[in-house]
Design a protein around this motif. Structure first.
Motif, PDB file in Angstrom:
ATOM      1  N   SER A   4       0.886  -1.215  -0.121  1.00  0.00           N
ATOM      2  CA  SER A   4      -0.081  -0.165  -0.401  1.00  0.00           C
ATOM      3  C   SER A   4       0.515   1.495   0.227  1.00  0.00           C
ATOM      4  O   SER A   4       2.215   1.075   0.530  1.00  0.00           O
ATOM      5  N   VAL A  23       1.994   2.914 -14.726  1.00  0.00           N
ATOM      6  CA  VAL A  23       1.632   3.450 -13.849  1.00  0.00           C
ATOM      7  C   VAL A  23       0.225   3.533 -13.945  1.00  0.00           C
ATOM      8  O   VAL A  23      -0.435   4.342 -14.834  1.00  0.00           O
ATOM      9  N   MET A  24      -0.369   2.870 -12.932  1.00  0.00           N
ATOM     10  CA  MET A  24      -2.165   2.147 -12.674  1.00  0.00           C
ATOM     11  C   MET A  24      -2.080   3.297 -12.774  1.00  0.00           C
ATOM     12  O   MET A  24      -3.581   3.835 -12.472  1.00  0.00           O
ATOM     13  N   GLU A  25      -2.194   4.043 -11.849  1.00  0.00           N
ATOM     14  CA  GLU A  25      -2.569   4.644 -10.793  1.00  0.00           C
ATOM     15  C   GLU A  25      -1.997   6.299  -9.209  1.00  0.00           C
ATOM     16  O   GLU A  25      -1.128   4.757  -9.180  1.00  0.00           O
ATOM     17  N   GLU A  26      -2.310   7.561  -9.104  1.00  0.00           N
ATOM     18  CA  GLU A  26      -1.713   8.095  -8.546  1.00  0.00           C
ATOM     19  C   GLU A  26      -1.738   8.323  -7.264  1.00  0.00           C
ATOM     20  O   GLU A  26      -3.010   8.713  -6.992  1.00  0.00           O
ATOM     21  N   LYS A  27      -1.292   8.230  -6.335  1.00  0.00           N
ATOM     22  CA  LYS A  27      -2.026   8.922  -4.878  1.00  0.00           C
ATOM     23  C   LYS A  27      -0.955  10.139  -4.535  1.00  0.00           C
ATOM     24  O   LYS A  27       0.398  10.280  -4.020  1.00  0.00           O
ATOM     25  N   CYS A  32       2.484   5.857  -6.137  1.00  0.00           N
ATOM     26  CA  CYS A  32       2.264   5.375  -8.111  1.00  0.00           C
ATOM     27  C   CYS A  32       1.855   4.212  -7.540  1.00  0.00           C
ATOM     28  O   CYS A  32       2.654   3.384  -7.197  1.00  0.00           O
ATOM     29  N   LYS A  33       0.961   3.533  -8.171  1.00  0.00           N
ATOM     30  CA  LYS A  33       1.050   2.475  -8.314  1.00  0.00           C
ATOM     31  C   LYS A  33       1.149   1.649 -10.100  1.00  0.00           C
ATOM     32  O   LYS A  33       0.489   2.780 -10.345  1.00  0.00           O
ATOM     33  N   ARG A  35       2.553  -1.406 -12.131  1.00  0.00           N
ATOM     34  CA  ARG A  35       2.454  -2.742 -12.805  1.00  0.00           C
ATOM     35  C   ARG A  35       4.245  -3.246 -13.597  1.00  0.00           C
ATOM     36  O   ARG A  35       4.166  -2.109 -14.482  1.00  0.00           O
ATOM     37  N   TRP A  44       3.027  -0.524  -4.894  1.00  0.00           N
ATOM     38  CA  TRP A  44       3.324   0.901  -5.034  1.00  0.00           C
ATOM     39  C   TRP A  44       4.492   1.252  -4.516  1.00  0.00           C
ATOM     40  O   TRP A  44       5.114   0.391  -3.821  1.00  0.00           O
ATOM     41  N   SER A  47       6.999   7.987  -6.810  1.00  0.00           N
ATOM     42  CA  SER A  47       7.106   8.789  -7.291  1.00  0.00           C
ATOM     43  C   SER A  47       8.292   9.121  -7.006  1.00  0.00           C
ATOM     44  O   SER A  47       8.683   8.889  -8.771  1.00  0.00           O
TER      45      SER A  47
END
Length: 271
Positions: A4, A23-27, A32-33, A35, A44, A47
């Motif tokens: 996480s 990059v699948m998702e940014e928080k 960065c999430k 693959r 995760w 960045s």
């Protein structure tokens, strides 16, 4: 790579220099999430550990690269060094240098490009032996710490075989070998825990031995029951299944042992 987006979260894997991700998702701006391109593993990362590349660079870097065969070796820029580990990727490496963005780097160590030769069990085992005494680290993939499926993944990956990250997925590839007497050097041996789950994997060697990561990368004896720890005089792992990824080698004789393998000219030059 963490489970996480938090420094306190469990490390589930690692990315090495030169490996690409999607990059699948940014928080926020910190996490960065991603693959991983090499095995589709998702986790995760921070960045600031990533470098953005163009779609065309992404395609080129994944189709034309070499692996470093040095345990630790710097790549040299114009005014700085970057230390990289064994298994790191050198994108579009020409044997001397490569480029990331506008910066050229030189690499003077041993490197190999996947697909340049037909790998043998001897090559696989020589690669694995370079990791000897690497300490166990859950989620690790480098000579500074690794787990048992990472040893298998990294060694076969450098030999040109795409192997999943976890042992429970690695057992799904290759051909089943019914009896250890029919196994050959370079085969993968899988082991189960007390709940019957696949929890460990190693690479078979000649003369009834196995190289695996248990406490650290080590060589132990193996038989039809499992891995035998001579120091403690106990079986440390219970054998579940043997799988073959490499081409079958015809046995020299019906001795009940795994056949020896010979070095090729290519491997002699590499090592």
């Amino acid at each position: 790579m963490r489970h996480s987006p938090s420094q306190r979260s469990e490390m589930i894997s690692q990315l090495l220099f030169g490996e690409t991700v999607e990059v699948m998702e940014e928080k926020g701006k910190q996490w960065c999430k991603v693959r991983a391109s090499c095995d589709n593993f998702i986790g995760w990362v921070e960045s600031n550990q990533l470098k953005a590349i163009t779609p065309s660079e992404f395609e080129r870097f994944n189709s034309h690269f070499s692996y470093s065969l040095e345990l630790v070796q710097p790549v040299m820029g114009a005014d700085h060094f970057i230390p990289i580990t064994m298994g790191a990727r050198l994108p579009e490496f020409d044997g001397i240098r490569f480029r990331l963005g506008e910066v050229f780097y030189t690499f003077s160590g041993q490197a190999v490009a996947p697909g340049d030769f037909q790998p043998s069990a001897d090559f696989i085992i020589k690669l694995a032996k370079r990791y000897l005494n690497t300490p166990f680290l859950w989620g690790g993939r480098s000579p500074f710490g690794m787990d048992s499926p990472a040893l298998v993944q990294m060694v076969f990956q450098m030999a040109g075989y795409k192997v999943p990250r976890e042992a429970a997925e690695q057992i799904e590839i290759g051909d089943n070998i019914d009896f250890i007497e029919n196994a050959q050097a370079g085969d993968l041996a899988f082991f189960e825990n007390s709940q019957g789950r696949i929890s460990h994997v190693g690479i078979l060697m000649p003369e009834g031995k196995i190289i695996h990561c248990f406490g650290g990368v080590r060589i132990d004896k193996i038989d039809h029951y499992g891995i035998y720890d001579e120091t403690r005089q106990v079986y440390s792992k219970r054998l579940r299944l043997i799988k073959r990824i490499l081409p079958t080698i015809l046995p020299k004789a019906s001795t009940g042992e795994m056949p020896e393998v010979e070095s090729s000219g290519v491997q002699a030059e590499l090592f």
